[in-house]
Design a protein around this motif. Sequence first.
Motif, PDB file in Angstrom:
ATOM      1  N   SER A 196      -2.941  38.881 -58.291  1.00 46.96           N
ATOM      2  CA  SER A 196      -3.745  38.851 -56.838  1.00 46.96           C
ATOM      3  C   SER A 196      -3.042  39.991 -56.109  1.00 46.96           C
ATOM      4  O   SER A 196      -3.640  40.554 -55.247  1.00 46.96           O
ATOM      5  CB  SER A 196      -3.224  37.492 -56.059  1.00 46.96           C
ATOM      6  N   HIS A 197      -1.781  40.373 -56.463  1.00 48.30           N
ATOM      7  CA  HIS A 197      -0.946  41.484 -55.788  1.00 48.30           C
ATOM      8  C   HIS A 197      -1.585  42.971 -56.389  1.00 48.30           C
ATOM      9  O   HIS A 197      -1.674  43.875 -55.722  1.00 48.30           O
ATOM     10  CB  HIS A 197       0.475  41.614 -56.120  1.00 48.30           C
ATOM     11  N   ASP A 256      -4.788  34.329 -49.971  1.00 45.91           N
ATOM     12  CA  ASP A 256      -4.760  34.501 -48.378  1.00 45.91           C
ATOM     13  C   ASP A 256      -4.321  36.065 -48.170  1.00 45.91           C
ATOM     14  O   ASP A 256      -4.759  36.693 -47.243  1.00 45.91           O
ATOM     15  CB  ASP A 256      -3.953  33.736 -47.479  1.00 45.91           C
ATOM     16  N   GLU A 257      -3.616  36.595 -48.921  1.00 41.07           N
ATOM     17  CA  GLU A 257      -3.251  37.972 -48.654  1.00 41.07           C
ATOM     18  C   GLU A 257      -3.976  39.168 -49.354  1.00 41.07           C
ATOM     19  O   GLU A 257      -3.908  40.156 -48.763  1.00 41.07           O
ATOM     20  CB  GLU A 257      -1.858  38.036 -49.221  1.00 41.07           C
ATOM     21  N   VAL A 258      -5.165  38.730 -50.059  1.00 41.40           N
ATOM     22  CA  VAL A 258      -6.110  39.573 -50.832  1.00 41.40           C
ATOM     23  C   VAL A 258      -7.148  39.983 -49.880  1.00 41.40           C
ATOM     24  O   VAL A 258      -7.473  39.132 -48.828  1.00 41.40           O
ATOM     25  CB  VAL A 258      -6.622  38.957 -51.802  1.00 41.40           C
ATOM     26  N   ALA A 259      -7.403  41.312 -49.753  1.00 40.98           N
ATOM     27  CA  ALA A 259      -8.419  41.897 -48.572  1.00 40.98           C
ATOM     28  C   ALA A 259      -9.936  41.321 -49.310  1.00 40.98           C
ATOM     29  O   ALA A 259     -10.472  42.374 -49.864  1.00 40.98           O
ATOM     30  CB  ALA A 259      -8.265  43.469 -48.386  1.00 40.98           C
ATOM     31  N   TRP A 260     -10.216  40.376 -49.062  1.00 39.38           N
ATOM     32  CA  TRP A 260     -11.304  39.705 -49.841  1.00 39.38           C
ATOM     33  C   TRP A 260     -12.705  40.274 -49.347  1.00 39.38           C
ATOM     34  O   TRP A 260     -13.695  40.599 -49.731  1.00 39.38           O
ATOM     35  CB  TRP A 260     -11.667  38.345 -49.758  1.00 39.38           C
ATOM     36  N   ALA A 282      -2.633  33.731 -59.385  1.00 39.48           N
ATOM     37  CA  ALA A 282      -1.950  33.442 -58.083  1.00 39.48           C
ATOM     38  C   ALA A 282      -0.773  32.494 -58.406  1.00 39.48           C
ATOM     39  O   ALA A 282      -1.194  31.442 -58.873  1.00 39.48           O
ATOM     40  CB  ALA A 282      -2.781  33.444 -56.981  1.00 39.48           C
ATOM     41  N   GLU A 330      -1.017  30.783 -50.955  1.00 37.15           N
ATOM     42  CA  GLU A 330      -0.763  31.835 -49.923  1.00 37.15           C
ATOM     43  C   GLU A 330      -1.027  33.276 -50.482  1.00 37.15           C
ATOM     44  O   GLU A 330      -1.471  34.081 -49.721  1.00 37.15           O
ATOM     45  CB  GLU A 330       0.637  31.678 -49.509  1.00 37.15           C
ATOM     46  N   GLU A 331      -0.834  33.253 -51.586  1.00 38.32           N
ATOM     47  CA  GLU A 331      -0.948  34.666 -52.299  1.00 38.32           C
ATOM     48  C   GLU A 331      -2.673  35.164 -52.151  1.00 38.32           C
ATOM     49  O   GLU A 331      -2.848  36.285 -52.112  1.00 38.32           O
ATOM     50  CB  GLU A 331      -0.682  34.448 -53.674  1.00 38.32           C
ATOM     51  N   HIS A 335      -7.689  45.292 -56.627  1.00 38.03           N
ATOM     52  CA  HIS A 335      -7.961  46.376 -55.823  1.00 38.03           C
ATOM     53  C   HIS A 335      -9.637  46.646 -55.839  1.00 38.03           C
ATOM     54  O   HIS A 335     -10.050  46.342 -56.991  1.00 38.03           O
ATOM     55  CB  HIS A 335      -7.182  47.665 -56.318  1.00 38.03           C
TER      56      HIS A 335
END
Length: 167
Positions: A120-121, A150-154, A143, A147-148, A124
């Motif tokens: 998930s990090h 939620d950090e992705v720019a969906w 992930a 919470e991980e 791109h």
Amino acid sequence: MRAHWFHGMMYEDNRSFCGELCVSRDKFNDPSEAYGHILNVNVNHFIIAPGHVMIDTSFPLSRSPSPVTLSEYYLKKGCTLLLVQLFVHSKYQFKSEYGQLVEKLKGLPVDYMIVPRVSSHALHPDMVRYFARKKTPFIIVNAEDREELDEVAWGWIAQAQSYRRIP
């Protein structure tokens, strides 16, 4: 538009029978409903059965020193389409890793499709666009916890899908 007509032994609901079917415009039809030229395919020595799709979770081919030998294991289990995982850890090297895996899988005795498994990090929009152009069936996102994700720019990821809605 060409239609294909099959006549032979078929397998359905754990029983076999002699029958016929027609594939026209990517749909199974009654042979009388076929439009255009009908191409007769002789399948007397084969049994027509649905395909069996498997993903290489237990023994990943991308990490195997001999993917051709390992793919025979899946073939013996009845696999007709193998989904091969491409483990992507970096958003900079994924194109070369994809190319290397395609070269490594040449000569596989079973049909295959490459499925990227991305952290998930590292996910791109460029990655999503690239794999959509390569016609991968979907992308697996790893992930550790909710919470991980939620950090992705969906929003950017959805926009990168453009006309090829890769799941």
